[in-house]
Write a protein that holds these residues in place. Structure first.
Motif, mmCIF file in Angstrom:
data_model
loop_
_atom_site.group_PDB
_atom_site.id
_atom_site.type_symbol
_atom_site.label_atom_id
_atom_site.label_comp_id
_atom_site.label_asym_id
_atom_site.label_seq_id
_atom_site.Cartn_x
_atom_site.Cartn_y
_atom_site.Cartn_z
ATOM 1 N N GLU A 102 0.874 -1.127 -0.027
ATOM 2 C CA GLU A 102 -0.010 -0.029 -0.160
ATOM 3 C C GLU A 102 0.826 1.318 -0.103
ATOM 4 O OE1 GLU A 102 -2.339 -0.339 3.648
ATOM 5 O OE2 GLU A 102 -3.832 -1.625 2.477
ATOM 6 N N LYS A 106 0.870 4.014 -2.884
ATOM 7 C CA LYS A 106 0.659 5.357 -2.255
ATOM 8 C C LYS A 106 1.624 6.199 -3.108
ATOM 9 C CE LYS A 106 -0.299 8.342 1.285
ATOM 10 N NZ LYS A 106 -0.525 8.518 2.696
ATOM 11 N N LYS A 109 1.120 6.867 -6.683
ATOM 12 C CA LYS A 109 -0.077 7.239 -6.798
ATOM 13 C C LYS A 109 -0.995 6.400 -7.860
ATOM 14 C CE LYS A 109 1.483 11.850 -6.237
ATOM 15 N NZ LYS A 109 2.201 13.026 -6.498
ATOM 16 N N LYS A 113 -8.013 7.464 -4.556
ATOM 17 C CA LYS A 113 -8.002 8.121 -3.129
ATOM 18 C C LYS A 113 -9.213 7.653 -1.954
ATOM 19 C CE LYS A 113 -6.713 12.117 -5.504
ATOM 20 N NZ LYS A 113 -5.656 12.813 -5.504
ATOM 21 N N PHE A 116 -8.122 5.031 1.100
ATOM 22 C CA PHE A 116 -7.706 5.314 2.416
ATOM 23 C C PHE A 116 -8.779 6.092 3.262
ATOM 24 C CE2 PHE A 116 -4.034 5.317 -0.477
ATOM 25 C CZ PHE A 116 -3.234 4.577 0.254
#
Length: 125
Positions: A102, A106, A109, A113, A116
């Motif tokens: 993860e 992250k 990118k 979104k 999370f």
């Protein structure tokens, strides 16, 4: 994860390495290559013999596949991913592997979104 979601051929691995971007943390290196009009993402796994014997290498690969399976709906599907496990991954359980992946995704990118949001604890920074 079925075979349509896997990268198996050396030429496909080399294409991702040579033309893609890489992101890393201590446990994993992730190479990404955008593929237009691809319905499902594909992953290729590389776990070196330096990490451990076959049982340990296969365990790490199972953990990575399961983590991607659980994040399936939050991962951009127009990419090919090649994940290289580093030595510290051998000491990790499934939850630690998922959290580390993860983190790398992250940084890249790639995770949507809304992954999370909710009651999830904040991942590594």
């Amino acid at each position: 994860m079925n075979k349509a979601h896997r990268i198996k051929k050396n030429t496909e691995f080399q294409n991702v390495f040579n033309n893609g971007k890489s992101y890393a943390n201590r446990q994993f290196v992730v190479y990404l290559l955008k593929k237009e009009n691809q319905k499902n993402f594909r992953i290729g796994l590389s776990v070196s013999k330096k990490i451990g014997k076959a049982v340990k290498r296969n365990e790490i690969k199972r953990y990575i596949r399961q983590a991607f399976h659980e994040m399936y709906s939050y991962i951009d599907r127009e990419y090919d991913y090649v994940i290289i496990a580093r030595k510290p991954a051998a000491e990790m359980n499934f939850h630690q592997v998922k959290k580390s992946l993860e983190h790398v995704l992250k940084i890249a990118k790639i995770l949507k979104k809304d992954y999370f949001k909710g009651n999830r604890e904040e991942i590594l920074d």
